[in-house]
Design a protein around this motif. Structure first.
Motif, short mmCIF file in Angstrom:
data_model
loop_
_atom_site.label_atom_id
_atom_site.label_comp_id
_atom_site.label_asym_id
_atom_site.label_seq_id
_atom_site.Cartn_x
_atom_site.Cartn_y
_atom_site.Cartn_z
N LEU A 182 -7.86 -9.04 2.35
CA LEU A 182 -6.98 -7.89 2.55
C LEU A 182 -6.34 -8.07 3.91
O LEU A 182 -6.98 -7.93 4.92
CB LEU A 182 -7.77 -6.59 2.51
N GLU A 237 -1.70 -9.50 -7.39
CA GLU A 237 -1.57 -9.53 -5.94
C GLU A 237 -0.52 -8.51 -5.56
O GLU A 237 0.65 -8.66 -5.89
CB GLU A 237 -1.19 -10.91 -5.43
N LEU A 290 -9.63 -0.19 -6.46
CA LEU A 290 -8.55 -0.30 -5.48
C LEU A 290 -8.68 0.76 -4.38
O LEU A 290 -8.50 0.47 -3.19
CB LEU A 290 -7.18 -0.15 -6.15
N ASN A 344 -11.73 -8.81 -1.39
CA ASN A 344 -10.89 -8.20 -0.36
C ASN A 344 -11.65 -7.92 0.93
O ASN A 344 -11.19 -7.17 1.78
CB ASN A 344 -10.26 -6.91 -0.90
N ASN A 347 -13.97 -6.77 -6.86
CA ASN A 347 -12.73 -6.55 -6.11
C ASN A 347 -12.99 -6.21 -4.65
O ASN A 347 -12.19 -6.55 -3.78
CB ASN A 347 -11.90 -5.46 -6.79
N VAL A 382 -3.28 -6.84 -1.15
CA VAL A 382 -4.60 -6.71 -1.75
C VAL A 382 -4.58 -7.40 -3.11
O VAL A 382 -3.57 -7.36 -3.83
CB VAL A 382 -5.00 -5.22 -1.90
N ARG A 383 -5.67 -8.05 -3.44
CA ARG A 383 -5.81 -8.70 -4.75
C ARG A 383 -6.74 -7.87 -5.62
O ARG A 383 -7.81 -7.45 -5.19
CB ARG A 383 -6.36 -10.12 -4.59
N VAL A 392 -11.31 -0.18 -1.87
CA VAL A 392 -10.85 -1.26 -0.98
C VAL A 392 -9.98 -0.72 0.14
O VAL A 392 -10.11 -1.10 1.30
CB VAL A 392 -10.10 -2.34 -1.79
N LEU A 393 -9.07 0.19 -0.19
CA LEU A 393 -8.08 0.64 0.78
C LEU A 393 -8.50 1.88 1.56
O LEU A 393 -8.24 1.98 2.76
CB LEU A 393 -6.75 0.91 0.07
#
Length: 384
Positions: free
Chosen positions: A235, A73, A180, A211, A207, A115-116, A183-184
């Motif tokens: 998220l 996390e 990651l 999120n 993932n 974010v996880r 996600v972002l």
């Protein structure tokens, strides 16, 4: 007789699709040996404490953030920097301590993003060399820098990207690993495609789901995310306080109602490289017709094994179209580890028969630091 003046530095060409901002500290890369020597001489000039950063925080030694936990996390600090990010005593100016009022950022008031990330430690241990199953430092630091620049544009008068163009751009990420960046960064661009081998894409999908990122129809893997509007987005933006996120005084709000989508695509570098070697004419003739249009080909920390250097070069050549104004560009970001591997990569990239390639090294100012320390990485932007 006056001594001759030093030869003028080679001017930096303009980014062909205007996606990147190049400042006066960027460097045109023309010789692999000179480039790598300059990078490592600069790295050697840092303090021993900073140089040790690459091996202090992980057991893998390559660049893992944490290879011991199955679920991470991560809280990304997006506290608004002062205008122009003026450093004081190695850090940022604290206007509050100086008795000045801190102006609220325009449009948004975001201090942290949580974010996880699920990792597959079993795959890391059971398959030698399969490092895409854990999160790497470079992905986290790159996400942090880009999110800060996007959230507080007035504090970064010269950001990496032209935000208006980025918002309409299509990005293809090679070697997505844990996902990651998908996600972002999928929230910042027009369309984001994550690619990897099929077994790694399953981790990217997982993932994205935890999120709140939707996997677009037509991807290699179909999303099974519930589309219930009341479902909480994992998220989350966290209003900062002196307490850690999740404590009583921290206010948590969800990110935008419209959730971004990510496309998943299976891309095997080894297969592409074998195709180029076995059928070079067919491979070359198919480039302009078969490949979808991507404005940016992104490869973050994909250079750590010399065996993968040529396959990566071949994959970049396959997906990076040639053409003035209408071509796309490549952005390679890598942590400085083996100088031999990086030299080999640059040599093969500069001499790739599909070129000639123009390669620009982004400045340290554009790339940012690693938690107030000198970064151990480099970012190269290339096009044909």
């Amino acid at each position: 007789m006056a001594s001759p003046s030093p030869p003028p530095s080679t001017p930096i060409p303009k980014c062909p699709n205007d996606l990147f901002h190049f400042d006066d500290q960027c460097v045109l890369v023309e010789d692999a040996d000179e480039e790598i020597m300059e990078l490592y001489m600069s790295l050697a000039s840092t303090s021993p404490e900073t140089t040790k950063l690459a091996i202090d925080d992980d057991s893998g030694g390559l660049g893992f953030l944490n290879s011991n936990e199955s679920i991470l996390e991560i809280t990304i600090d997006l506290t608004s920097p002062p205008p122009f990010n003026v450093p004081v005593n190695g850090g940022s100016v604290n206007l509050k301590e100086r008795g000045q009022k801190k102006k609220p950022p325009q449009n948004r008031s975001v201090d942290n993003v949580v974010v996880r990330v699920q990792q597959d430690l079993g795959m890391l241990k059971s398959q030698k060399g399969d490092t895409g199953s854990v999160l790497w430092r470079s992905s986290l630091h790159l996400s942090t820098q880009l999110l800060r620049q996007s959230t507080y544009p007035t504090s970064y008068p010269r950001p990496i990207f032209n935000s208006d163009i980025l918002g309409k751009s299509s990005i293809l990420e090679l070697g997505s690993g844990t996902g990651l960046l998908a996600v972002l960064l999928s929230r910042l661009c027009g369309r984001y495609t994550s690619s990897d081998r099929l077994e790694n894409l399953k981790l990217v999908k997982k993932n994205c789901e935890i999120n709140g990122i939707v996997i677009e129809d037509g991807s290699v893997l179909v999303s099974n995310i519930e589309k219930d509007k009341g479902k909480e987005n994992r998220l989350s933006k966290v209003k900062s306080s002196e307490n850690r996120p999740g404590h009583g005084h921290s206010k948590m709000t969800t990110i935008p109602e419209i959730r971004p989508k990510v496309v998943l695509e299976e891309i095997d570098w080894i297969a592409i490289s074998q195709e180029r070697k076995s059928h070079p004419e067919r491979w070359s003739s198919s480039l302009a017709e078969e490949n979808p249009k991507y404005d940016l080909i992104l490869a973050v920390d994909c250079i750590y094994n010399e065996y993968l250097v040529q396959p990566l070069i071949d994959t970049l050549a396959k997906y990076c179209k040639r053409g003035k104004g209408g071509g796309n560009i490549v952005w390679v970001v890598v942590e400085l580890r083996s100088s031999d591997v990086l030299t080999l990569f640059l040599e093969k990239w500069l001499t790739d028969p599909s070129g000639p390639w123009t390669i620009v090294r982004l400045s340290e100012k554009l790339m940012g630091h690693w938690d107030d320390k000198k970064a151990r990485w480099v970012g190269w932007v290339g096009w044909r």
